[in-house]
Design an enzyme around this catalytic site. Structure first.
Site, PDB file in Angstrom:
ATOM      1  N   CYS A 192      29.877 -21.135  79.982  1.00  0.00           N
ATOM      2  CA  CYS A 192      30.480 -20.641  78.868  1.00  0.00           C
ATOM      3  C   CYS A 192      29.700 -19.745  78.071  1.00  0.00           C
ATOM      4  O   CYS A 192      29.822 -19.105  76.823  1.00  0.00           O
ATOM      5  CB  CYS A 192      30.955 -21.886  77.812  1.00  0.00           C
ATOM      6  N   GLY A 216      18.792 -15.459  65.833  1.00  0.00           N
ATOM      7  CA  GLY A 216      17.866 -15.817  67.016  1.00  0.00           C
ATOM      8  C   GLY A 216      17.719 -17.237  67.113  1.00  0.00           C
ATOM      9  O   GLY A 216      16.986 -17.361  68.127  1.00  0.00           O
ATOM     10  N   GLN A 273      39.799 -23.081  60.093  1.00  0.00           N
ATOM     11  CA  GLN A 273      40.813 -22.370  60.794  1.00  0.00           C
ATOM     12  C   GLN A 273      41.229 -22.955  61.997  1.00  0.00           C
ATOM     13  O   GLN A 273      40.344 -23.315  62.883  1.00  0.00           O
ATOM     14  CB  GLN A 273      40.153 -21.082  61.162  1.00  0.00           C
TER      15      GLN A 273
END
Length: 411
Positions: free
Chosen positions: A31, A68, A164
């Site tokens: 993934c 990062g 969402q």
């Protein structure tokens, strides 16, 4: 998380063959976009470390951390306050939807915990409902995923106030975690010094355990390749231990970072322990490198990865983890005390796994790292597997529990 019976889809009115993990085409490291490619994609979003308006009236510069590492740290308009925020989501890697929800929430929160932030002010939940679900599957699975996510948020002392939800070919779940902090409430991940030691708070091997369990259920070529070295019961136990580990919050570990003078930390997830150690090394102000000597692994997972010709990269430090432990830089004199305290508070072991030395800001694992086998007891405590009886040649004595102080060689 308390010991939990295996998810039974038939008891929920679903087909006995239902597997949540089938509603995603990718799992684990597959993934992830490669770390170097991701950094190149995100280079346009990078900003300078400090801005002129980050100064307080006293002339002090508030810390700022951008893209990062685990969380962004952004000074707010209000004197002395910073926003610490992170987001993450992924696809199902276990078949129990409630546990999957808990894992997803714990995984999001770990990015705050890696900064030493123990209080999350708000969470959002991101949910992709698979368009391949039947209505019955949707109505059974999604509420359980939401319930697990909510329960983990409650355990963290926070709540979910938005998010969402969309239809998507693959099921997915994740979220956003936000904290507003005073400067003393977070720890910048950049102060490692030569002579520090590295502590890890959860065992490695979650990807191996989840894959081995899928192979067991499929009973195809991959299972036949490993069944001579690991029993069905051992695979089921490792899978159960992995779920417990991934669903456990790193909140206590984060709290103790303040008490024991942490010099920086990160959480170990999709890029494996070596990838995340290397990212952390590159953040340091001093010219230091990290050297890893010990690899605590869920019991039998090192044997499986060897039998699969290092398919997962577990012993090379590249095996993906989900909701893994914190990798923490501590002063040498504090590390054993930290491990003792986390065991006292939570009942779980943590392990001293390496050192910080002068170097070009990289991380490496020695050629023959010491594997420490780890299991979860019936009481739910994570511990090093007890040393075998003397004279048992079938067990490698490299898996014995380390002493409270570092055991390092120059291999």
């Amino acid at each position: 998380m308390a010991l939990r019976p295996k998810f039974n889809p038939a008891a929920e009115g679903l087909s006995s063959n239902f597997q949540l993990t089938k509603y995603s085409g990718l799992h684990g490291a597959a993934c992830k976009i490669p770390n170097n490619v991701l950094k190149s994609f995100l280079s346009e979003l990078q900003s300078s470390d400090f801005r002129p308006d980050d100064y307080l009236g006293s002339g002090y510069v508030l810390p700022r951390l951008g893209i990062g590492l685990d969380s962004c740290v952004i000074p707010l308009r209000f004197d002395g306050l910073s926003l610490v925020q992170t987001t993450d989501f992924f696809y199902p890697l276990v078949d129990d939807p409630y546990v999957m929800g808990k894992i997803a929430c714990a995984n999001v929160l770990s990015d705050l915990y890696a900064m030493g932030v123990t209080e999350c002010d708000n969470m959002l939940m991101l949910l992709g409902v698979s368009s391949k679900f039947t209505e019955k599957e949707r109505d059974v699975i999604i509420p359980q995923m939401i319930s697990g996510f909510k329960q983990a948020a409650i355990e963290a002392g926070t709540s979910i106030n938005g998010g969402q939800t969309v239809l998507n070919p693959w099921c997915l779940i994740g979220g956003v975690a936000t904290a507003v902090c005073q400067n003393s409430e977070f720890i910048m991940p950049n102060a490692a010094e030569p002579g520090d030691v590295l502590v890890l708070t959860k065992p490695l091997g979650t990807q191996v355990a989840c894959n081995a369990h899928q192979w067991l259920e499929q009973r195809k070529d991959k299972w036949h390749k490993i069944k001579a070295i690991v029993s069905e019961e051992e695979v089921e136990k490792a899978y159960h231990d992995a779920m417990l580990s991934m669903a456990r919050l790193n909140r206590t570990a984060a709290h103790l970072m303040h008490q024991f003078q942490c010099h920086g930390a990160t959480d170990v997830t999709g890029f494996g322990i070596l990838g995340h150690a290397d990212n952390l090394a590159k953040q340091q102000l001093q010219e230091v490198s990290f050297v890893i000597h010990n690899l605590p692994c869920i019991n039998k997972m090192a044997a499986i990865t060897k039998a699969c010709t290092n398919l997962f990269g577990l012993l090379q430090g590249t095996s993906a983890e989900t909701s893994g432990g914190l990798l923490i830089c501590l002063p040498r004199e504090q590390a054993a005390k930290y491990c003792s305290e986390i065991k006292k508070v939570e009942g779980h072991h943590a392990w001293i796994i390496g050192v910080v030395e002068k170097g070009p800001k990289v991380a490496r694992i020695i050629d023959k790292p010491r594997v420490i086998e780890v299991e979860t007891t019936d009481e739910g405590c994570v511990q090093t597997v007890p040393a075998p009886a003397a004279g048992n040649p079938a067990v490698d004595d490299r898996s014995q529990q380390p002493s409270p102080g570092p055991q390092f060689s120059n291999q």
